[in-house]
Design a protein around this motif. Sequence first.
Motif, PDB file in Angstrom:
ATOM      1  N   GLN A 296      24.622  31.231   1.945  1.00 52.54           N
ATOM      2  CA  GLN A 296      24.774  29.925   2.059  1.00 52.54           C
ATOM      3  C   GLN A 296      25.345  29.345   2.835  1.00 52.54           C
ATOM      4  O   GLN A 296      25.284  28.035   3.506  1.00 52.54           O
ATOM      5  N   LYS A 297      26.285  30.467   3.616  1.00 61.06           N
ATOM      6  CA  LYS A 297      27.239  29.425   4.827  1.00 61.06           C
ATOM      7  C   LYS A 297      26.381  29.687   6.095  1.00 61.06           C
ATOM      8  O   LYS A 297      26.591  29.067   6.938  1.00 61.06           O
ATOM      9  N   TYR A 298      25.476  30.857   6.284  1.00 57.79           N
ATOM     10  CA  TYR A 298      25.233  31.069   7.136  1.00 57.79           C
ATOM     11  C   TYR A 298      24.360  29.938   8.199  1.00 57.79           C
ATOM     12  O   TYR A 298      23.351  29.349   7.599  1.00 57.79           O
ATOM     13  N   ASN A 299      24.430  29.884   9.362  1.00 55.37           N
ATOM     14  CA  ASN A 299      24.194  28.842  10.094  1.00 55.37           C
ATOM     15  C   ASN A 299      23.040  29.465  10.858  1.00 55.37           C
ATOM     16  O   ASN A 299      23.316  30.135  12.035  1.00 55.37           O
ATOM     17  N   PHE A 300      21.731  28.639  11.108  1.00 53.27           N
ATOM     18  CA  PHE A 300      20.649  29.525  12.148  1.00 53.27           C
ATOM     19  C   PHE A 300      21.537  29.396  13.574  1.00 53.27           C
ATOM     20  O   PHE A 300      21.753  28.378  14.154  1.00 53.27           O
ATOM     21  N   LEU A 301      21.353  30.340  13.790  1.00 51.52           N
ATOM     22  CA  LEU A 301      21.857  30.282  15.615  1.00 51.52           C
ATOM     23  C   LEU A 301      20.753  30.040  16.755  1.00 51.52           C
ATOM     24  O   LEU A 301      19.675  30.698  17.167  1.00 51.52           O
ATOM     25  N   PRO A 302      21.280  29.876  17.896  1.00 55.34           N
ATOM     26  CA  PRO A 302      20.127  29.480  19.050  1.00 55.34           C
ATOM     27  C   PRO A 302      20.061  30.214  19.414  1.00 55.34           C
ATOM     28  O   PRO A 302      20.698  31.165  19.699  1.00 55.34           O
ATOM     29  N   GLY A 303      18.115  30.434  19.788  1.00 52.25           N
ATOM     30  CA  GLY A 303      17.936  31.556  20.762  1.00 52.25           C
ATOM     31  C   GLY A 303      17.612  32.696  19.975  1.00 52.25           C
ATOM     32  O   GLY A 303      16.962  33.717  20.211  1.00 52.25           O
ATOM     33  N   HIS A 304      17.601  32.974  18.810  1.00 56.93           N
ATOM     34  CA  HIS A 304      16.795  33.346  17.769  1.00 56.93           C
ATOM     35  C   HIS A 304      16.206  32.256  16.831  1.00 56.93           C
ATOM     36  O   HIS A 304      16.216  32.334  15.287  1.00 56.93           O
ATOM     37  N   PRO A 305      14.777  32.528  17.194  1.00 52.73           N
ATOM     38  CA  PRO A 305      13.690  31.900  16.830  1.00 52.73           C
ATOM     39  C   PRO A 305      13.234  32.315  16.082  1.00 52.73           C
ATOM     40  O   PRO A 305      12.776  31.601  14.854  1.00 52.73           O
TER      41      PRO A 305
ATOM     42  N   PRO B  66      15.903  31.473  10.882  1.00 50.94           N
ATOM     43  CA  PRO B  66      15.360  31.083   9.365  1.00 50.94           C
ATOM     44  C   PRO B  66      14.604  31.428   8.656  1.00 50.94           C
ATOM     45  O   PRO B  66      14.288  32.255   7.400  1.00 50.94           O
ATOM     46  N   TYR B  67      13.517  32.036   9.603  1.00 48.94           N
ATOM     47  CA  TYR B  67      12.434  32.900   8.458  1.00 48.94           C
ATOM     48  C   TYR B  67      12.840  34.106   8.092  1.00 48.94           C
ATOM     49  O   TYR B  67      13.066  34.443   6.718  1.00 48.94           O
ATOM     50  N   ALA B  68      14.510  34.733   9.027  1.00 47.38           N
ATOM     51  CA  ALA B  68      14.483  36.298   8.595  1.00 47.38           C
ATOM     52  C   ALA B  68      15.598  36.321   7.803  1.00 47.38           C
ATOM     53  O   ALA B  68      15.861  36.402   6.389  1.00 47.38           O
ATOM     54  N   TRP B  69      16.037  35.186   7.505  1.00 46.70           N
ATOM     55  CA  TRP B  69      17.199  34.134   6.290  1.00 46.70           C
ATOM     56  C   TRP B  69      16.953  34.029   5.150  1.00 46.70           C
ATOM     57  O   TRP B  69      17.229  34.828   4.399  1.00 46.70           O
ATOM     58  N   LEU B  70      15.316  33.551   4.927  1.00 45.67           N
ATOM     59  CA  LEU B  70      15.081  33.266   3.885  1.00 45.67           C
ATOM     60  C   LEU B  70      14.745  35.016   3.426  1.00 45.67           C
ATOM     61  O   LEU B  70      14.546  34.591   1.972  1.00 45.67           O
ATOM     62  N   THR B  71      13.798  35.763   3.800  1.00 47.71           N
ATOM     63  CA  THR B  71      13.720  37.012   3.065  1.00 47.71           C
ATOM     64  C   THR B  71      14.910  37.828   2.500  1.00 47.71           C
ATOM     65  O   THR B  71      14.779  38.217   1.996  1.00 47.71           O
ATOM     66  N   ASP B  72      16.186  37.233   3.621  1.00 50.23           N
ATOM     67  CA  ASP B  72      16.910  38.348   2.987  1.00 50.23           C
ATOM     68  C   ASP B  72      17.702  37.653   1.907  1.00 50.23           C
ATOM     69  O   ASP B  72      17.821  38.349   0.249  1.00 50.23           O
ATOM     70  N   ILE B  73      17.339  36.555   1.435  1.00 50.44           N
ATOM     71  CA  ILE B  73      17.759  35.105   0.124  1.00 50.44           C
ATOM     72  C   ILE B  73      16.643  36.233  -0.641  1.00 50.44           C
ATOM     73  O   ILE B  73      17.303  35.956  -1.913  1.00 50.44           O
ATOM     74  N   LEU B  74      15.267  36.035  -1.020  1.00 46.95           N
ATOM     75  CA  LEU B  74      14.505  36.461  -1.474  1.00 46.95           C
ATOM     76  C   LEU B  74      15.437  37.924  -2.227  1.00 46.95           C
ATOM     77  O   LEU B  74      14.803  38.727  -2.784  1.00 46.95           O
TER      78      LEU B  74
ATOM     79  N   VAL C  54       3.236  41.192  12.347  1.00 43.80           N
ATOM     80  CA  VAL C  54       4.169  41.614  11.286  1.00 43.80           C
ATOM     81  C   VAL C  54       5.272  41.714  12.473  1.00 43.80           C
ATOM     82  O   VAL C  54       6.212  42.182  12.651  1.00 43.80           O
ATOM     83  N   PHE C  55       6.683  41.055  11.581  1.00 44.28           N
ATOM     84  CA  PHE C  55       8.262  41.128  11.865  1.00 44.28           C
ATOM     85  C   PHE C  55       9.025  41.911  10.757  1.00 44.28           C
ATOM     86  O   PHE C  55       9.458  41.334   9.692  1.00 44.28           O
ATOM     87  N   TYR C  56       9.872  42.369  11.458  1.00 40.51           N
ATOM     88  CA  TYR C  56      10.569  43.728   9.645  1.00 40.51           C
ATOM     89  C   TYR C  56      12.456  42.448  10.346  1.00 40.51           C
ATOM     90  O   TYR C  56      12.639  42.606  11.985  1.00 40.51           O
ATOM     91  N   VAL C  57      13.050  42.509   9.284  1.00 37.84           N
ATOM     92  CA  VAL C  57      14.299  41.870  10.070  1.00 37.84           C
ATOM     93  C   VAL C  57      15.533  42.916  10.452  1.00 37.84           C
ATOM     94  O   VAL C  57      15.797  43.033  11.465  1.00 37.84           O
ATOM     95  N   SER C  58      15.361  43.858   9.432  1.00 32.03           N
ATOM     96  CA  SER C  58      16.059  45.491   9.971  1.00 32.03           C
ATOM     97  C   SER C  58      15.033  46.320   9.090  1.00 32.03           C
ATOM     98  O   SER C  58      14.229  46.541   8.912  1.00 32.03           O
TER      99      SER C  58
ATOM    100  N   GLN D 236      -2.930  44.041  16.304  1.00 30.92           N
ATOM    101  CA  GLN D 236      -1.823  43.791  15.281  1.00 30.92           C
ATOM    102  C   GLN D 236      -0.042  44.189  16.078  1.00 30.92           C
ATOM    103  O   GLN D 236      -0.075  45.301  17.016  1.00 30.92           O
ATOM    104  N   LEU D 237       0.128  43.039  16.055  1.00 31.98           N
ATOM    105  CA  LEU D 237       1.883  43.670  16.626  1.00 31.98           C
ATOM    106  C   LEU D 237       2.659  43.756  15.388  1.00 31.98           C
ATOM    107  O   LEU D 237       2.889  42.359  14.508  1.00 31.98           O
ATOM    108  N   PHE D 238       3.602  44.811  15.038  1.00 33.36           N
ATOM    109  CA  PHE D 238       4.401  45.276  14.592  1.00 33.36           C
ATOM    110  C   PHE D 238       5.503  45.351  15.245  1.00 33.36           C
ATOM    111  O   PHE D 238       6.018  46.258  15.816  1.00 33.36           O
ATOM    112  N   THR D 239       6.773  44.300  15.122  1.00 39.90           N
ATOM    113  CA  THR D 239       7.485  44.920  15.365  1.00 39.90           C
ATOM    114  C   THR D 239       8.687  43.935  15.276  1.00 39.90           C
ATOM    115  O   THR D 239       9.054  43.330  13.530  1.00 39.90           O
ATOM    116  N   LYS D 240      10.286  44.587  15.648  1.00 42.22           N
ATOM    117  CA  LYS D 240      11.215  43.640  15.349  1.00 42.22           C
ATOM    118  C   LYS D 240      11.715  42.246  14.943  1.00 42.22           C
ATOM    119  O   LYS D 240      11.117  41.571  15.836  1.00 42.22           O
ATOM    120  N   ALA D 241      12.162  41.287  14.209  1.00 45.25           N
ATOM    121  CA  ALA D 241      11.956  40.513  13.949  1.00 45.25           C
ATOM    122  C   ALA D 241      13.251  39.535  14.783  1.00 45.25           C
ATOM    123  O   ALA D 241      13.668  40.406  14.793  1.00 45.25           O
TER     124      ALA D 241
END
Length: 204
Positions: free
Chosen positions: A33-42, A45-53, A140-144, A169-174
Motif C-alpha cells: 500500500q505504501k510502495y511508490n513506483f521508482l523512476p528508471g524502473h518502467p 507498476p505491473y510488477a507491483w500489481l503481480t505482487d498484489i495478486l 514474458v517478464f518475471y518479477v523474481s 519470444q522474449l522471456f526475461t526478468k522484469a
Amino acid sequence: MSLTDDIRSLGTGILEKIGSQNENVINWKSWLQKYNFLPGHPDDPYAWLTDILALKSVDSGNYGVGSILVGADGKLAAMGHNLVYSPYFRSDLHAEMVTVNSFEEENPQITTLKAYTLYTSMESCPMCLTRLISAGINRVFYVSPDPIGGMVNAISLLPPLWKELSGPQLFTKARCSTELSNAATEIMLINANELLEILRKRRM
C-alpha cells in the motif's frame, strides 16, 4: 487518469479486500500500500500489481504467485493468481494458466498474442513456460527468479520443437526494483512449505 493511476487504483482496491490475520500477509499488505513506483524502473507498476495478486493468492489459500496480461497500449487485458489448492484442487491452475485461460475464453476472436506482454511475479515453471510458448505471447517478464521451480533460465533444455517455437519470444526478468523482486519471493514463501506438503501427500 494515466495508466499508472489506473493500475494504482486497481491494486489498491484488491489490497483493501485482503482480510487475512496472518502477520506476514498483514505486513506485506501494508508495504504494498505504501510502495511508490521508482523512476528508471518502467515495469514497476505491473510488477507491483503481480505482487498484489500473489498476496491475494496467499490470502485465498493458494500458492503466492500473481500474473497479468497487458496489451500493446499498456492497458490490462487479463489477470489471475494461483488457484491450485482453493476453492478445490486443480493441478493446472497456476497463475499464468489462469490469466491466459481468462483472456482466451473472453476473446476467442483474437488469433494472435504477438502484441501482448505477460508479467508474472515468479519465474514460470515448465508447464507454464510451454503454455506461454503455445500462446505466442510476445514478451514474458518475471518479477523474481525461481531457482528451484523456474524453467525460463533453463529454456535451452526444452525439446527442439519448443525451443524453435519460443525463438521469436522474449522471456526475461522484469525491469522493476529489487524491492519488488524481493517482495515477490517473500510473498511466495509465506505458505509455500505447507502447500508443498499437500502435493507430496497426494503422491503417497
